[in-house]
Design an enzyme around this catalytic site. Sequence first.
Site, PDB file in Angstrom:
ATOM      1  N   CYS A 198       0.868  -1.411  -0.088  1.00 51.86           N
ATOM      2  CA  CYS A 198       0.081   0.083   0.121  1.00 51.86           C
ATOM      3  C   CYS A 198       0.818   1.235   0.000  1.00 51.86           C
ATOM      4  O   CYS A 198       0.614   2.187  -0.928  1.00 51.86           O
ATOM      5  CB  CYS A 198      -1.017   0.167   1.175  1.00 51.86           C
ATOM      6  SG  CYS A 198      -1.412  -1.616   1.895  1.00 51.86           S
TER       7      CYS A 198
ATOM      8  N   ARG B 155       6.900 -11.094   5.920  1.00 52.39           N
ATOM      9  CA  ARG B 155       6.436 -10.738   7.334  1.00 52.39           C
ATOM     10  C   ARG B 155       7.134 -11.749   8.267  1.00 52.39           C
ATOM     11  O   ARG B 155       7.078 -12.873   7.956  1.00 52.39           O
ATOM     12  CB  ARG B 155       4.864 -10.942   7.508  1.00 52.39           C
ATOM     13  CG  ARG B 155       4.099 -10.103   6.722  1.00 52.39           C
ATOM     14  CD  ARG B 155       2.707 -10.090   6.728  1.00 52.39           C
ATOM     15  NE  ARG B 155       2.249  -9.081   5.709  1.00 52.39           N
ATOM     16  CZ  ARG B 155       0.945  -9.197   5.253  1.00 52.39           C
ATOM     17  NH1 ARG B 155       0.036  -9.920   5.893  1.00 52.39           N
ATOM     18  NH2 ARG B 155       0.419  -8.303   4.315  1.00 52.39           N
TER      19      ARG B 155
ATOM     20  N   GLN C 145       1.120 -11.862  -2.808  1.00 51.77           N
ATOM     21  CA  GLN C 145      -0.240 -11.432  -2.889  1.00 51.77           C
ATOM     22  C   GLN C 145      -0.789 -10.945  -4.381  1.00 51.77           C
ATOM     23  O   GLN C 145       0.086 -10.331  -5.046  1.00 51.77           O
ATOM     24  CB  GLN C 145      -0.765 -10.388  -2.103  1.00 51.77           C
ATOM     25  CG  GLN C 145      -1.129 -10.801  -0.490  1.00 51.77           C
ATOM     26  CD  GLN C 145      -1.670  -9.927   0.339  1.00 51.77           C
ATOM     27  OE1 GLN C 145      -1.408  -8.669   0.047  1.00 51.77           O
ATOM     28  NE2 GLN C 145      -2.338 -10.217   1.140  1.00 51.77           N
TER      29      GLN C 145
ATOM     30  N   ASP D 139      -2.241  -8.660  -4.874  1.00 53.77           N
ATOM     31  CA  ASP D 139      -2.645  -7.376  -4.259  1.00 53.77           C
ATOM     32  C   ASP D 139      -2.932  -6.235  -5.353  1.00 53.77           C
ATOM     33  O   ASP D 139      -2.739  -6.291  -6.373  1.00 53.77           O
ATOM     34  CB  ASP D 139      -1.366  -6.919  -3.718  1.00 53.77           C
ATOM     35  CG  ASP D 139      -1.706  -6.220  -2.303  1.00 53.77           C
ATOM     36  OD1 ASP D 139      -2.908  -5.847  -1.943  1.00 53.77           O
ATOM     37  OD2 ASP D 139      -0.871  -5.526  -1.773  1.00 53.77           O
TER      38      ASP D 139
ATOM     39  N   HIS E  80      -4.687  -2.166  -5.164  1.00 56.52           N
ATOM     40  CA  HIS E  80      -5.335  -0.947  -4.546  1.00 56.52           C
ATOM     41  C   HIS E  80      -6.167  -0.032  -5.369  1.00 56.52           C
ATOM     42  O   HIS E  80      -5.493   0.335  -6.399  1.00 56.52           O
ATOM     43  CB  HIS E  80      -4.152  -0.174  -3.641  1.00 56.52           C
ATOM     44  CG  HIS E  80      -3.685  -0.907  -2.538  1.00 56.52           C
ATOM     45  ND1 HIS E  80      -2.356  -1.492  -2.864  1.00 56.52           N
ATOM     46  CD2 HIS E  80      -4.071  -1.221  -1.294  1.00 56.52           C
ATOM     47  CE1 HIS E  80      -2.117  -2.249  -1.909  1.00 56.52           C
ATOM     48  NE2 HIS E  80      -2.933  -1.882  -0.856  1.00 56.52           N
TER      49      HIS E  80
ATOM     50  N   LYS F  18     -14.901  -3.526   6.189  1.00 56.35           N
ATOM     51  CA  LYS F  18     -14.335  -4.471   5.327  1.00 56.35           C
ATOM     52  C   LYS F  18     -15.374  -5.846   4.835  1.00 56.35           C
ATOM     53  O   LYS F  18     -16.093  -5.902   5.634  1.00 56.35           O
ATOM     54  CB  LYS F  18     -12.849  -5.125   5.654  1.00 56.35           C
ATOM     55  CG  LYS F  18     -13.077  -5.893   7.044  1.00 56.35           C
ATOM     56  CD  LYS F  18     -11.958  -6.907   7.213  1.00 56.35           C
ATOM     57  CE  LYS F  18     -12.039  -7.653   8.614  1.00 56.35           C
ATOM     58  NZ  LYS F  18     -11.027  -8.365   8.908  1.00 56.35           N
TER      59      LYS F  18
ATOM     60  N   HIS G  45      -8.226  -1.843  -0.255  1.00 57.02           N
ATOM     61  CA  HIS G  45      -7.248  -2.801  -0.515  1.00 57.02           C
ATOM     62  C   HIS G  45      -7.983  -4.326  -0.880  1.00 57.02           C
ATOM     63  O   HIS G  45      -9.232  -4.518  -0.182  1.00 57.02           O
ATOM     64  CB  HIS G  45      -6.644  -3.168   0.666  1.00 57.02           C
ATOM     65  CG  HIS G  45      -5.973  -1.905   1.703  1.00 57.02           C
ATOM     66  ND1 HIS G  45      -4.798  -1.599   1.815  1.00 57.02           N
ATOM     67  CD2 HIS G  45      -6.816  -0.932   2.309  1.00 57.02           C
ATOM     68  CE1 HIS G  45      -4.509  -0.722   2.435  1.00 57.02           C
ATOM     69  NE2 HIS G  45      -5.823  -0.323   2.872  1.00 57.02           N
TER      70      HIS G  45
HETATM   71 ZN    ZN Z   1      -2.757  -2.589   1.019  1.00 58.96          ZN
END
Ligand code: ZN
Lengths: 471, 471
Positions: free
Chosen positions: A121, A150, A168, A170, A172, A253, A315
């Site tokens: 992000c 992580r 991911q 991922d 945005h 979410k 996200h």
């Molecule tokens: Zn994010």
Amino acid sequence: NAQLNPTTSDPPTPPTDHRILAQTHDLFITSPFSPGSPLLLPNGAYIFQRLQSFLRAQYPQFGFREVITPTIYKKSLWETSGHWENYAEDMFSVQGRGTTGHTDNAGTGQDEEFGLKPMNCPGHCLLFKDNIMSYRDLPIRYADFSALHRNEISGALTGLTRVRRFHQDDAHIFCRPDQILSEIEQTLKFVGMVYDTFGLGPYKLLLSTRPEEHFIGTVDEWDRAEQQLTAALGNSGREWALNEGDGAFYGPKIDIILKDANGKEHQTATIQLDFQLPQRFDLQYQASPEELKLDMPPREGETLDTANRRPVIVHRAIYGSLERFMALLIEHYAGKYPFWISPRPAIILSLNQDPKVLDHVAHLQAVLAGLRTPDSEPISFDSPQDFTARAKPQPLSTIHLPIDVDTSARSLGKKIAEAQSKKYNHVIVVGPKEVETGRLKLEVVNQPNSAASQRVLESTVGRAMQDSDWV
Amino acid sequence: NAQLNPTTSDPPTPPTDHRILAQTHDLFITSPFSPGSPLLLPNGAYIFQRLQSFLRAQYPQFGFREVITPTIYKKSLWETSGHWENYAEDMFSVQGRGTTGHTDNAGTGQDEEFGLKPMNCPGHCLLFKDNIMSYRDLPIRYADFSALHRNEISGALTGLTRVRRFHQDDAHIFCRPDQILSEIEQTLKFVGMVYDTFGLGPYKLLLSTRPEEHFIGTVDEWDRAEQQLTAALGNSGREWALNEGDGAFYGPKIDIILKDANGKEHQTATIQLDFQLPQRFDLQYQASPEELKLDMPPREGETLDTANRRPVIVHRAIYGSLERFMALLIEHYAGKYPFWISPRPAIILSLNQDPKVLDHVAHLQAVLAGLRTPDSEPISFDSPQDFTARAKPQPLSTIHLPIDVDTSARSLGKKIAEAQSKKYNHVIVVGPKEVETGRLKLEVVNQPNSAASQRVLESTVGRAMQDSDWV
Ligand SMILES: [Zn+2]
Ligand SMILES: [Zn+2]
């Protein structure tokens, strides 16, 4: 363990753990030199990339564009995003080893300390901030397959599910507050399409709303956002439930909870609204005339230009972690991968060692792998690379299948048994008769026949998937 | 600067620096939060991925298989490979921030210190070592597009050429000593095919041989390897030269030196033989009967099983750094990208704001982007996402082109001028006449007409590249 107990007449229970199942197909290994960072062998990397390619092929119709962003950012970026403080234990710190050997203290040497990214992000916020956008340019949708790190404690690390390094799918979405409904609708549609394709499900959708205390933004903002989420969930036609007050302080979410074949629930995809990061990064867009007519309540510490508004960030991840999604698929298919993602779609066995038979095996392998057309001139088994002498660039659209061969001198029975134990989707036998007639004996061993995989198959490999068309 | 001097009649010199040229197409930005790690915007990521896809499409015919390997490895791995000592200043070190906040000392906390990988080789050695291979299984060819990090001093960082984070089209070939000739021949063929495709060259090949003193292995080993390299160079039909005694202590190499349009030389691809890493990682394979007949001279510290031999490793990269190769292409094409890698292959301009015209623009955009067939039902410009309501998975083989539109109320002249300054390959104008006839006014603005790009084009986008076929 059934194999240790030959007196029982029960068949051995097939393994259901992805770590055991993955061994059949040589998908990955782990190493003490990098705990929690699985090393994907060619077959595992093949599945990984098919998953990635599948999603990439869907991105244009949903308006996502990929970006490529750094792996390490200076500590100050993570302080802006809040991760340095709130995500401290999960982050790895990075330092240059300096020009005089290893520097032991952070902040010395020529460089500030870096953080290894646990999320994409903040990097995407930098991209968004590069240009001041107009309300007409929104939504902006950035997708990113970057590796993320992580720092899970080492005792908990296992296989593809508890890892330190993962990827991911991922993305945005930077949108106006009034665009939340259509973005969430599209995202839920995308989720449905993907899970249907893999034959996964059923899943349920879970909406988490504004916590009682401690939230940022106004009640009004939350209400309008939650109304849109609720409407999108209603329009999705899927089962959904409310988790009232369970949202994060920075936004509501939607979680996707998938039930696997054993009834176990997995949290995979997420759609998380975020009112906070746009503030922390001071993201703005030029407001529309309609937006400017609306009163905007002044907020503490707001640095917003009067002609501008803050975007909302969504996200979203559909697979979630690709590694974990792979683990899920490994258990879901239990070795019977659909043809289009199978790392072992077919193997060609030679009936004997006759040079003509071997040449035909080499020819067929190249044809099925997408490297030659069926009518191209014969090649020699002993120097198959000869045909690359006349190599021309392969088009980017070619689907290359990893076709194996077994031309060993062993009996056909042994070769077939091994091919079956390795769970090839198709076993193809080539002997003198096949060389003469140009036809094949093709055995379908492991072709799951789900409608979803068939549908993708047909569009993916076209003629090649029609067994009768393979020669 | 010609623009600051309006009295001169010379036309302004077009910029030749990739950092300036990249701005026209919005390819990347840099950020003080991650010096030397360029952030690729969607257009830059598009070029990057086309380069990656192109190479991936070639890997099967050259026998490479991709693997996915960790970003961080424990210090002890880098000590085994020798990087921790020999590459100290170029490496970043990584530490978990621990459970009690930030740990300042390496080696404390639950984890040993990690190194952020500057190269993929040690990881590939771990993969090779996982199974003991037979001589029949070689060569094994692992390819890897991982992000790599090298700690260049911050003053030297610039654009895509002097960076800290980059990606290589890296690969390692693990082969028998007698396979060096054919592997090098294939690699040189691969290099030639790729550079021809991009219209790059001429280039020269440079062979660096055994240094006078300080080398590992025997003179005999080196001689046999160098004979094979020399033979491969001779068979390549390319210009090559000898750099006698200039090889690294661990093996001879071939550098590819590319001359750009300005006569500047760039070292891009490398083919490096390595006798050292197989020793450091104690890599072995089951020798063939012929190999076992040959006497093997005993060596200091050898841990080789008598029935086994050490493979040779060939490190090879064809693009080299993808970021640097992109910079080279940006300057090489000076904004006129071949259609198949162009981030702006076409833009559709509306002649007016008539709803029928706008709907036709939306339809055409979807068709050219590969999202719809030309005969599919009309869609509405105002809700283009409607057609995703009937979305089905897009096949993995679809080529999606990023087609832009300009439907603003500005005059056509202004829109064309902007499209030209943004260097779209094609500008397509849609007015009432085009809506009626279904035909297009298509202007080719920036289509470089090199035979190589045409060749790839034809196989890449098939019908779509035939301008007359676009409707
Ligand atoms: Zn994010
Ligand atoms: Zn290497």
